[in-house]
Structures are given as C-alpha cells and as structure tokens.
Design a protein around this motif. Sequence first.
Motif, PDB file in Angstrom:
ATOM      1  N   LEU A  27      13.121   5.567  -7.567  1.00  0.00           N
ATOM      2  CA  LEU A  27      12.248   4.730  -6.843  1.00  0.00           C
ATOM      3  C   LEU A  27      12.939   3.066  -7.386  1.00  0.00           C
ATOM      4  O   LEU A  27      12.756   2.796  -7.756  1.00  0.00           O
ATOM      5  CB  LEU A  27      11.213   4.441  -6.367  1.00  0.00           C
ATOM      6  N   LEU A  28      14.066   2.335  -5.961  1.00  0.00           N
ATOM      7  CA  LEU A  28      14.849   1.487  -6.694  1.00  0.00           C
ATOM      8  C   LEU A  28      13.917   0.680  -5.328  1.00  0.00           C
ATOM      9  O   LEU A  28      13.501   0.826  -4.716  1.00  0.00           O
ATOM     10  CB  LEU A  28      15.541   1.176  -6.504  1.00  0.00           C
ATOM     11  N   GLU A  29      13.990  -0.541  -6.432  1.00  0.00           N
ATOM     12  CA  GLU A  29      13.502  -1.753  -5.566  1.00  0.00           C
ATOM     13  C   GLU A  29      14.622  -2.784  -6.227  1.00  0.00           C
ATOM     14  O   GLU A  29      15.017  -2.809  -7.209  1.00  0.00           O
ATOM     15  CB  GLU A  29      11.707  -2.897  -5.529  1.00  0.00           C
ATOM     16  N   GLY A  30      14.725  -4.029  -5.135  1.00  0.00           N
ATOM     17  CA  GLY A  30      15.496  -5.197  -5.080  1.00  0.00           C
ATOM     18  C   GLY A  30      16.993  -4.184  -5.259  1.00  0.00           C
ATOM     19  O   GLY A  30      18.477  -5.273  -5.897  1.00  0.00           O
ATOM     20  N   ALA A  80      18.397  -4.581 -10.190  1.00  0.00           N
ATOM     21  CA  ALA A  80      17.030  -3.603  -9.427  1.00  0.00           C
ATOM     22  C   ALA A  80      16.166  -2.870  -9.987  1.00  0.00           C
ATOM     23  O   ALA A  80      16.536  -3.341 -11.469  1.00  0.00           O
ATOM     24  CB  ALA A  80      18.131  -2.487  -8.746  1.00  0.00           C
ATOM     25  N   ARG A  81      15.408  -2.929  -9.538  1.00  0.00           N
ATOM     26  CA  ARG A  81      14.047  -2.460 -10.465  1.00  0.00           C
ATOM     27  C   ARG A  81      13.701  -0.448 -10.190  1.00  0.00           C
ATOM     28  O   ARG A  81      13.651  -0.672  -9.267  1.00  0.00           O
ATOM     29  CB  ARG A  81      13.047  -3.476 -10.445  1.00  0.00           C
ATOM     30  N   VAL A  82      13.731   0.100 -11.277  1.00  0.00           N
ATOM     31  CA  VAL A  82      12.771   0.890 -11.410  1.00  0.00           C
ATOM     32  C   VAL A  82      11.540   1.273 -11.395  1.00  0.00           C
ATOM     33  O   VAL A  82      10.970   0.618 -11.839  1.00  0.00           O
ATOM     34  CB  VAL A  82      13.237   1.538 -12.500  1.00  0.00           C
ATOM     35  N   LEU A  83      10.816   1.503  -9.878  1.00  0.00           N
ATOM     36  CA  LEU A  83       9.157   1.980 -10.148  1.00  0.00           C
ATOM     37  C   LEU A  83       9.119   2.984 -10.539  1.00  0.00           C
ATOM     38  O   LEU A  83       7.892   2.985 -10.734  1.00  0.00           O
ATOM     39  CB  LEU A  83       8.534   1.867  -8.827  1.00  0.00           C
ATOM     40  N   THR A  84      10.037   4.187 -10.671  1.00  0.00           N
ATOM     41  CA  THR A  84       9.172   5.170 -11.096  1.00  0.00           C
ATOM     42  C   THR A  84      10.462   6.311 -11.433  1.00  0.00           C
ATOM     43  O   THR A  84      11.411   5.974 -10.662  1.00  0.00           O
ATOM     44  CB  THR A  84       8.389   5.815 -10.213  1.00  0.00           C
ATOM     45  N   GLY A  85      10.659   7.064 -12.381  1.00  0.00           N
ATOM     46  CA  GLY A  85      12.160   7.683 -12.437  1.00  0.00           C
ATOM     47  C   GLY A  85      13.022   7.587 -13.315  1.00  0.00           C
ATOM     48  O   GLY A  85      12.542   6.736 -14.249  1.00  0.00           O
ATOM     49  N   GLY A  86      14.140   7.510 -12.798  1.00  0.00           N
ATOM     50  CA  GLY A  86      15.541   6.895 -13.458  1.00  0.00           C
ATOM     51  C   GLY A  86      15.935   6.920 -14.810  1.00  0.00           C
ATOM     52  O   GLY A  86      16.821   6.447 -15.724  1.00  0.00           O
ATOM     53  N   ARG A 126       0.687  -0.915  -0.195  1.00  0.00           N
ATOM     54  CA  ARG A 126      -0.148  -0.077  -0.184  1.00  0.00           C
ATOM     55  C   ARG A 126       0.995   1.001  -0.318  1.00  0.00           C
ATOM     56  O   ARG A 126       0.465   2.442  -0.614  1.00  0.00           O
ATOM     57  CB  ARG A 126      -0.638  -0.311   0.913  1.00  0.00           C
ATOM     58  N   PHE A 127       1.812   1.160   0.663  1.00  0.00           N
ATOM     59  CA  PHE A 127       3.126   2.574   0.666  1.00  0.00           C
ATOM     60  C   PHE A 127       3.729   2.209  -0.270  1.00  0.00           C
ATOM     61  O   PHE A 127       3.201   3.929  -1.013  1.00  0.00           O
ATOM     62  CB  PHE A 127       3.788   2.441   1.591  1.00  0.00           C
ATOM     63  N   VAL A 128       3.917   1.680  -0.977  1.00  0.00           N
ATOM     64  CA  VAL A 128       4.648   1.639  -1.889  1.00  0.00           C
ATOM     65  C   VAL A 128       3.962   2.140  -3.782  1.00  0.00           C
ATOM     66  O   VAL A 128       4.346   2.530  -4.267  1.00  0.00           O
ATOM     67  CB  VAL A 128       5.566   0.623  -2.842  1.00  0.00           C
ATOM     68  N   ALA A 129       2.221   1.561  -3.625  1.00  0.00           N
ATOM     69  CA  ALA A 129       2.125   2.344  -5.321  1.00  0.00           C
ATOM     70  C   ALA A 129       1.897   3.411  -4.653  1.00  0.00           C
ATOM     71  O   ALA A 129       1.694   4.548  -5.078  1.00  0.00           O
ATOM     72  CB  ALA A 129       0.766   1.112  -4.723  1.00  0.00           C
ATOM     73  N   LYS A 130       1.202   4.147  -3.460  1.00  0.00           N
ATOM     74  CA  LYS A 130       1.181   5.151  -3.362  1.00  0.00           C
ATOM     75  C   LYS A 130       1.947   6.581  -3.115  1.00  0.00           C
ATOM     76  O   LYS A 130       1.996   7.043  -3.922  1.00  0.00           O
ATOM     77  CB  LYS A 130       0.454   5.816  -1.788  1.00  0.00           C
ATOM     78  N   LEU A 131       3.202   5.621  -2.858  1.00  0.00           N
ATOM     79  CA  LEU A 131       4.417   6.723  -3.055  1.00  0.00           C
ATOM     80  C   LEU A 131       4.984   6.792  -4.424  1.00  0.00           C
ATOM     81  O   LEU A 131       5.451   7.670  -4.966  1.00  0.00           O
ATOM     82  CB  LEU A 131       5.310   5.486  -2.318  1.00  0.00           C
ATOM     83  N   VAL A 132       4.602   5.893  -5.274  1.00  0.00           N
ATOM     84  CA  VAL A 132       4.871   5.788  -6.410  1.00  0.00           C
ATOM     85  C   VAL A 132       4.391   6.425  -7.357  1.00  0.00           C
ATOM     86  O   VAL A 132       4.406   7.510  -8.600  1.00  0.00           O
ATOM     87  CB  VAL A 132       4.869   4.482  -7.125  1.00  0.00           C
ATOM     88  N   GLY A 147      21.531  12.463  -4.136  1.00  0.00           N
ATOM     89  CA  GLY A 147      20.877  12.708  -5.456  1.00  0.00           C
ATOM     90  C   GLY A 147      18.925  12.241  -5.201  1.00  0.00           C
ATOM     91  O   GLY A 147      19.291  11.801  -3.919  1.00  0.00           O
ATOM     92  N   PRO A 148      18.582  12.311  -6.153  1.00  0.00           N
ATOM     93  CA  PRO A 148      16.769  11.442  -5.607  1.00  0.00           C
ATOM     94  C   PRO A 148      16.878  10.581  -6.047  1.00  0.00           C
ATOM     95  O   PRO A 148      15.417  10.319  -6.990  1.00  0.00           O
ATOM     96  CB  PRO A 148      16.382  12.908  -6.619  1.00  0.00           C
ATOM     97  N   VAL A 149      17.123  10.012  -5.345  1.00  0.00           N
ATOM     98  CA  VAL A 149      17.466   7.991  -5.665  1.00  0.00           C
ATOM     99  C   VAL A 149      16.486   7.349  -4.051  1.00  0.00           C
ATOM    100  O   VAL A 149      17.823   7.318  -3.511  1.00  0.00           O
ATOM    101  CB  VAL A 149      18.898   7.478  -6.100  1.00  0.00           C
ATOM    102  N   VAL A 150      16.299   6.558  -4.456  1.00  0.00           N
ATOM    103  CA  VAL A 150      16.176   6.105  -3.279  1.00  0.00           C
ATOM    104  C   VAL A 150      15.983   4.594  -2.874  1.00  0.00           C
ATOM    105  O   VAL A 150      14.990   4.242  -3.939  1.00  0.00           O
ATOM    106  CB  VAL A 150      14.345   6.825  -2.603  1.00  0.00           C
ATOM    107  N   SER A 151      16.226   3.823  -2.167  1.00  0.00           N
ATOM    108  CA  SER A 151      16.194   2.094  -2.272  1.00  0.00           C
ATOM    109  C   SER A 151      15.218   1.149  -0.876  1.00  0.00           C
ATOM    110  O   SER A 151      15.207   2.213  -0.508  1.00  0.00           O
ATOM    111  CB  SER A 151      17.769   1.578  -2.441  1.00  0.00           C
ATOM    112  N   LEU A 152      13.887   1.228  -1.855  1.00  0.00           N
ATOM    113  CA  LEU A 152      13.349   0.266  -0.611  1.00  0.00           C
ATOM    114  C   LEU A 152      13.163  -1.722  -0.827  1.00  0.00           C
ATOM    115  O   LEU A 152      13.630  -1.506  -1.175  1.00  0.00           O
ATOM    116  CB  LEU A 152      11.311   0.570  -1.648  1.00  0.00           C
ATOM    117  N   TYR A 153      13.017  -1.389   0.332  1.00  0.00           N
ATOM    118  CA  TYR A 153      12.976  -2.143   1.411  1.00  0.00           C
ATOM    119  C   TYR A 153      11.861  -3.257   2.397  1.00  0.00           C
ATOM    120  O   TYR A 153      11.824  -2.237   2.711  1.00  0.00           O
ATOM    121  CB  TYR A 153      14.528  -2.877   2.249  1.00  0.00           C
TER     122      TYR A 153
END
Length: 538
Positions: free
Chosen positions: A393-396, A372-378, A324-330, A410-416
Amino acid sequence: MAAHDPRRSDVSALPADPEHDPTAAFALDPARVRTLTARLRATSGRSVTTEAPFTGQPVASIPLSDVADVEAGFEEARTVQRSWARTELDHRASLLLDLHDAVLDHADELMDLVQWEAGKARAHAFDEVLHVALTARYYGRTLRKHLGGKRVAGVYPMLTHARINRVPKGVVGIISPWNYPLTLAVSDGIPAIAAGNAVVHKPDSQTPLSALAAVELLDEVGFPSQLWQVVYGAGSVIGSAIIDRADYVCFTGSTATGKRVAAQAADRLVSASLELGGKNPMLVLADADVDRAVEGAIRGCFSSAGQLCVSVERLFVADAVYDRFVAKLVERVSRMRLAPTIGYGADMGSLVSQAQLDTVVRHVDDAVARGARVLTGGRARPDIGPYFYEPTLLEGVDPTMTCFAEETFGPVVSLYRFGGEAEAIERANDGEYGLNASIFTRDAKRGRALAGRIKAGTVNVNEGFAATFGSVEAPMGGMRESGVGRRHGAEGILRYTETQSVASQSLVPLAAPRFVGDATYEKTMIAALRVLKKLGRR
C-alpha cells in the motif's frame, strides 16, 4: 529503497506444510506432460522449458511450433469447421453442458496446473475453474436464444418475409495470456466453437499446460478432435501468423501489443476483440461499510497477486472514512499469508516471472524515491520464492511517479483522499484506460447511478471485480485504451458470427408493375407509407 513509514507491518510467510511442499507434493508426471503436449501442433524440432514461479524449478519441456504448423492447423481447422457448422444447435448445447461437468470433475488437476504454471494461491486458481464452468453452462443454456435466428419486419406487411441468420466466421484465432492461463485460454473460445467456428489458439509461452488440459476436456466430452488446434511459440512469430490467417482475432494482453494486433487485423479487414490494460479505480464513499470495503479491497487489489487486467490499482477514499479505512486496510494487508503452496492456505501467491517482479520493484522504488510512503509491504520476498513480492500500500503517489498512471500489474495499490463525489469521479476517470471500476456505498441504488458516470466497461458496486466478471450474461470489456469488443453475454458469442439477412417477396415485386406508371407508383407508395405510419408500423 528508502526507509518505510513507521506504520509498516511485515507480511508473513505461511508456515511450511510438509503435505504441501511445492517441491515434493506436486510434480508433473512426465507421461502426463507428453499426453498434454501431444495436442500441440509443433514440428519444429525445438523446445523450451517452462518454470514454476513458486520455486524457479523447471516444469516441462514444451515443443515449439513454427509458421508451417500454424498453416497446417488452419487448413485442418477449416476442414473440420465446415462439418461442425452444420451440427444442430441442441447438440452443441448438450456438449457445452457436458463440458461444464467435466471441468468440475477435473477441478483438482486444473487448479494444480494453474498454480504450478502461474504461481497463484489455490483460491485464485479455483476462480478460473468456476469461470470456465459458468461460461460453458451459460452458453449451453442460451445457445438457441443467441443463434436461433430472428424474424423481423419486411418492407411490405405479410408480403415480405425477412429473417436474420447468424453465420459462423470460420476459424477464430485466439491469443491468450499467462495471468489467467485456464479461463482466458478457453472461456473466449467456448462461445466461438458454440457459434459453429473452429479455433486456432496460441496460449502464452509461460503457461501452456493449463490451456492444453482444458482443451483436452473438449475431446473427452465429444467435440470434434481437431476443432480446436493449439500452437505454441513466440507471439511475434506464432501470434502474427495466426492473425495473418484468422477470420476473427481474439486477443487478451497489454495495450501496446493490442494496438499492433488491431493494426495487423485491420490490414486484412478482419474484426478483432481486444481486452487490454487497466489502471482501475475503487471508490470508498463516505457512507461505505468500512469493514466490507476493506475486504473488497483485499480481493480487488491482491487476487492473483494483482496480475489481472481488472485488478484495483488506485484506491480513492472519502475524507470522512479515510483514516479508519486505511488503518483497517493496513492491518488486514499486513496479516496476509504468502506461500508457495500447492493447496489452500495462502492468501496470495507469487508474481509469474523475473520480468514481472522487476516491474513491481521499479514502480515501488521509483515512487518511494520521489516521496511516496509505504504503509505496508514494499519488499521482494526471495525467502518465500524467487518472484514473491509483498502486497503493498502506497500513500502520497503523484503524477511524477511511474505507478501513478502506468499499469503495474502486481500487488501494489496507491491510496488517495477525496472530498466530494464529483472530485472522486473525475479522478477515477483520469488517464487513458477504462476497463474496470468499483464503488463501495451503503446505498446500492446511488452506487449504480454513480457508475454511469465512470468511463469503464465494467463497474462493480460493493465488490472489486468479481460481480461483473462472474455475471457471464453481462458483457465485459474496456473503454478507451482498455480495448474493444466484449466477452460474455450475447455480445460474447455474436462477435464470432456474421449477420446474414434473408428476405423473400410474395405476390408483388418491389417495383412499379408494368401497367402502372412511375409517377402513379410514387404517389401510391407515399400514401401507403403514411397509412403504415398511422398504423404504428416500423
């Protein structure tokens, strides 16, 4: 770069506003540039031209200092400091409060300069104005409390009068960075001059005008005109010359450079405060208000395009709310507006330089190439400006990837994901840094308890970084490789002083009287100490 995840959404450019065209609406008046650069002690005859990150166009030609200018600056600063140190605390406090007002009165120009030199969104430039004003007001209101001296217990009650004085160090050397060119240029120096010191300051080579405009306000409100000397040039030359002469060094920058600063200062037995890098974690607990956590992440991750030491680069989210958090954040990040706009409207500005853009691109490309997967941006966005990069936003992300442990800035964040809170704390503490952290939970009391288990100099509950950074009575600084020393609060001003103890003795000496033998004196003193203990004396 490898293909993005299908969930990726494009970050939008803000539509052009003719009233805020960065190439037309704001241009530095050459006369104003000459006024500002006249404050520089720079006689080398050489200059460099700075550029605007928004457009890549030239901003100003800045005269370069040399080592002789640094030496002359210290000589004059020492002369002025001797007189300044004798001024009354109440007078200094009054000037600080006037500075608070002057900063607010000149807010528009200060924000214009910060945007033009550093490429920030207007709202993030305003953060700097606020912080300078808050710092000046806080020390103006508390100066006597910090520096007024303190009486302490003497060795003999009533017969020994002991007092602690705070004596200024002398001339403080400040080396400030480009990422917060206004507040990190002057907010560390405000308590230094408040404590009775003078300052010799090297602002970063990319952003000198913001610092010069703020220092100009010191003259405007009545501080001695040569109390704050500004020199300009390469850190390897001008910064090193400052460290070789300063009575105290205040440095903000990378950990690698901070270690060299510390070693050079230590060679002279000169103290230093160092605010260095971070790989800052944010924890979203299972009971967090998800919407509030998403908005907190936007501020914590993407203020100043992620180019601040306390920015969040690692997001740990409880399994129970992760999806839920990731969907809203993306969704929220994908709607962020980027624009080279002098004025309000953009959610995020530019990176500051090609070098900074190259680092961000390298970190993201490396992560994607390794899985890694780019969820948005990149993506870089040269269609907006030469150094713009999308909030990403990066995952993995895993330990094989450069951005896992190395600061991106910079504007790059990893999610875990995480399961239990013990796991989250352990992962938040992983690595060598310890500057800032944040925890989102509906139970603020529990959040504060968990904060004590995180190895970071500042921990925010239900905020990214602004709660601690804006609370100027609370010390701010890093643990481990994120630095030593603290800005803000009592520690932020006392670091610029030497502790002097003064004690006066009455009636009897601190030795056996001539008519009393040593053995008798020993027994008498032992008995007296036992009595004093029973009476509760320290």
